[in-house]
Design an enzyme around this catalytic site. Structure first.
Site, PDB file in Angstrom:
ATOM      1  N   ASP A   1       7.327  41.896  74.853  1.00  9.44           N
ATOM      2  CA  ASP A   1       8.265  40.793  74.653  1.00  9.44           C
ATOM      3  C   ASP A   1       9.564  41.110  75.402  1.00  9.44           C
ATOM      4  O   ASP A   1      10.059  42.240  75.356  1.00  9.44           O
ATOM      5  CB  ASP A   1       8.535  40.611  73.157  1.00  9.44           C
ATOM      6  CG  ASP A   1       9.211  39.288  72.844  1.00  9.44           C
ATOM      7  OD1 ASP A   1       8.575  38.430  72.213  1.00  9.44           O
ATOM      8  OD2 ASP A   1      10.386  39.119  73.225  1.00  9.44           O
TER       9      ASP A   1
ATOM     10  N   HIS B   1       0.585  32.552  70.596  1.00 12.67           N
ATOM     11  CA  HIS B   1       0.782  33.993  70.784  1.00 12.67           C
ATOM     12  C   HIS B   1       0.885  34.700  69.450  1.00 12.67           C
ATOM     13  O   HIS B   1       1.373  34.142  68.468  1.00 12.67           O
ATOM     14  CB  HIS B   1       2.019  34.280  71.654  1.00 12.67           C
ATOM     15  CG  HIS B   1       3.256  33.576  71.198  1.00 12.67           C
ATOM     16  ND1 HIS B   1       3.497  32.242  71.481  1.00 12.67           N
ATOM     17  CD2 HIS B   1       4.322  33.995  70.475  1.00 12.67           C
ATOM     18  CE1 HIS B   1       4.662  31.884  70.963  1.00 12.67           C
ATOM     19  NE2 HIS B   1       5.181  32.935  70.328  1.00 12.67           N
ATOM     20  N   LEU B   2       0.424  35.943  69.478  1.00 12.57           N
ATOM     21  CA  LEU B   2       0.442  36.815  68.305  1.00 12.57           C
ATOM     22  C   LEU B   2       1.468  37.904  68.575  1.00 12.57           C
ATOM     23  O   LEU B   2       1.344  38.646  69.556  1.00 12.57           O
ATOM     24  CB  LEU B   2      -0.962  37.405  68.146  1.00 12.57           C
ATOM     25  CG  LEU B   2      -1.258  38.358  67.010  1.00 12.57           C
ATOM     26  CD1 LEU B   2      -1.047  37.689  65.657  1.00 12.57           C
ATOM     27  CD2 LEU B   2      -2.712  38.835  67.122  1.00 12.57           C
ATOM     28  N   HIS B   3       2.503  37.974  67.732  1.00 14.00           N
ATOM     29  CA  HIS B   3       3.485  39.051  67.859  1.00 14.00           C
ATOM     30  C   HIS B   3       2.922  40.314  67.203  1.00 14.00           C
ATOM     31  O   HIS B   3       2.456  40.263  66.062  1.00 14.00           O
ATOM     32  CB  HIS B   3       4.782  38.697  67.124  1.00 14.00           C
ATOM     33  CG  HIS B   3       5.537  37.530  67.682  1.00 14.00           C
ATOM     34  ND1 HIS B   3       6.621  37.680  68.529  1.00 14.00           N
ATOM     35  CD2 HIS B   3       5.388  36.196  67.503  1.00 14.00           C
ATOM     36  CE1 HIS B   3       7.104  36.475  68.831  1.00 14.00           C
ATOM     37  NE2 HIS B   3       6.379  35.565  68.219  1.00 14.00           N
TER      38      HIS B   3
ATOM     39  N   ASN C   1       4.035  32.410  64.869  1.00 16.95           N
ATOM     40  CA  ASN C   1       4.997  31.364  64.504  1.00 16.95           C
ATOM     41  C   ASN C   1       4.437  30.009  64.945  1.00 16.95           C
ATOM     42  O   ASN C   1       3.955  29.883  66.067  1.00 16.95           O
ATOM     43  CB  ASN C   1       6.339  31.616  65.198  1.00 16.95           C
ATOM     44  CG  ASN C   1       6.998  32.902  64.725  1.00 16.95           C
ATOM     45  OD1 ASN C   1       6.853  33.294  63.570  1.00 16.95           O
ATOM     46  ND2 ASN C   1       7.725  33.568  65.619  1.00 16.95           N
TER      47      ASN C   1
ATOM     48  N   GLY D   1       9.416  28.805  63.533  1.00 21.85           N
ATOM     49  CA  GLY D   1      10.260  29.470  64.531  1.00 21.85           C
ATOM     50  C   GLY D   1       9.616  29.594  65.900  1.00 21.85           C
ATOM     51  O   GLY D   1      10.028  30.431  66.713  1.00 21.85           O
ATOM     52  N   GLN D   2       8.609  28.733  66.182  1.00 18.07           N
ATOM     53  CA  GLN D   2       7.939  28.807  67.498  1.00 18.07           C
ATOM     54  C   GLN D   2       8.858  28.259  68.583  1.00 18.07           C
ATOM     55  O   GLN D   2       9.405  27.159  68.442  1.00 18.07           O
ATOM     56  CB  GLN D   2       6.624  28.014  67.466  1.00 18.07           C
ATOM     57  CG  GLN D   2       5.817  28.144  68.753  1.00 18.07           C
ATOM     58  CD  GLN D   2       4.449  27.455  68.662  1.00 18.07           C
ATOM     59  OE1 GLN D   2       4.162  26.737  67.698  1.00 18.07           O
ATOM     60  NE2 GLN D   2       3.630  27.673  69.673  1.00 18.07           N
TER      61      GLN D   2
HETATM   62  P1  5GP Z   1       8.089  32.504  69.445  1.00 16.17           P
HETATM   63  O1  5GP Z   1       9.551  32.374  69.110  1.00 16.17           O
HETATM   64  O2  5GP Z   1       7.597  31.248  70.149  1.00 16.17           O
HETATM   65  O3  5GP Z   1       7.215  32.901  68.297  1.00 16.17           O
HETATM   66  O4  5GP Z   1       7.986  33.720  70.446  1.00 16.17           O
HETATM   67  C1  5GP Z   1       8.243  33.616  71.818  1.00 16.17           C
HETATM   68  C2  5GP Z   1       8.577  35.003  72.290  1.00 16.17           C
HETATM   69  O5  5GP Z   1       8.514  35.015  73.698  1.00 16.17           O
HETATM   70  C3  5GP Z   1       9.993  35.471  71.902  1.00 16.17           C
HETATM   71  O6  5GP Z   1       9.913  36.642  71.102  1.00 16.17           O
HETATM   72  C4  5GP Z   1      10.668  35.725  73.257  1.00 16.17           C
HETATM   73  O7  5GP Z   1      11.497  36.874  73.236  1.00 16.17           O
HETATM   74  C5  5GP Z   1       9.486  35.892  74.195  1.00 16.17           C
HETATM   75  N1  5GP Z   1       9.742  35.478  75.562  1.00 16.17           N
HETATM   76  C6  5GP Z   1      10.364  34.333  75.967  1.00 16.17           C
HETATM   77  N2  5GP Z   1      10.363  34.262  77.315  1.00 16.17           N
HETATM   78  C7  5GP Z   1       9.722  35.374  77.760  1.00 16.17           C
HETATM   79  C8  5GP Z   1       9.396  35.859  79.078  1.00 16.17           C
HETATM   80  O8  5GP Z   1       9.702  35.239  80.103  1.00 16.17           O
HETATM   81  N3  5GP Z   1       8.743  37.034  79.160  1.00 16.17           N
HETATM   82  C9  5GP Z   1       8.375  37.743  78.033  1.00 16.17           C
HETATM   83  N4  5GP Z   1       7.724  38.907  78.223  1.00 16.17           N
HETATM   84  N5  5GP Z   1       8.660  37.314  76.789  1.00 16.17           N
HETATM   85  C10 5GP Z   1       9.321  36.153  76.651  1.00 16.17           C
END
Ligand code: 5GP
Ligand code: ZN
Length: 113
Positions: free
Chosen positions: A31, A99-101, A86, A92-93
């Site tokens: 991330d 995607h899976l964190h 998310n 919080g998406q």
């Molecule tokens: P969400 O908030 O949708 O669950 O998670 C999206 C994640 O993508 C966030 O944790 C954010 O830091 C990450 N992210 C956003 N843009 C990029 C990118 O360009 N490259 C990478 N590696 N991560 C990203």
């Protein structure tokens, strides 16, 4: 596959990312804004907007299998880690490609914020 989707662009290699693992259907990369010492995202190669629109639940099993490999490779399997998906606004998406964190390397709090 969506032309403008950020994560589809990472899958296509158009945007750089630090890959840590991959399998036939998914890739795992770090991330960009890590929320824990280990913060890896596991995503399907094919575009799926969110868990709400997933029509192939086996894909989540493949994502989880890759997350299991990542946790072991990162050395967080023993101490423990957290997997998070998310979904939409309340979840919080912010990126609308499933995607899976994989979060680890510190004590996680409960309940989550
Ligand atoms: P969400 O908030 O949708 O669950 O998670 C999206 C994640 O993508 C966030 O944790 C954010 O830091 C990450 N992210 C956003 N843009 C990029 C990118 O360009 N490259 C990478 N590696 N991560 C990203
Ligand atoms: Zn996408």
């Amino acid at each position: 596959m969506a032309d403008e989707c950020l994560f589809c662009r990472i899958v296509r290699g158009e945007i750089p990312a630090t890959l840590v693992a991959e399998n036939a259907s998914c890739i795992a990369f770090r991330d960009l804004g890590p929320k824990a010492p280990t913060h890896v995202l596991v995503i399907p190669r094919k575009h799926v907007e969110s868990l709400n629109t997933l029509d192939d639940p086996a894909l989540v099993a493949e994502m989880t299998a890759l997350a299991q490999q990542v946790a072991k490779a990162e050395g967080i399997d023993g101490p423990g880690y957290r997997l998070v998906i998310n979904t939409n606004a309340h979840g919080g998406q912010t990126v609308f490609h499933l995607h899976l964190h994989v979060l680890g390397g510190r004590q996680m709090k409960w309940p989550p914020g």
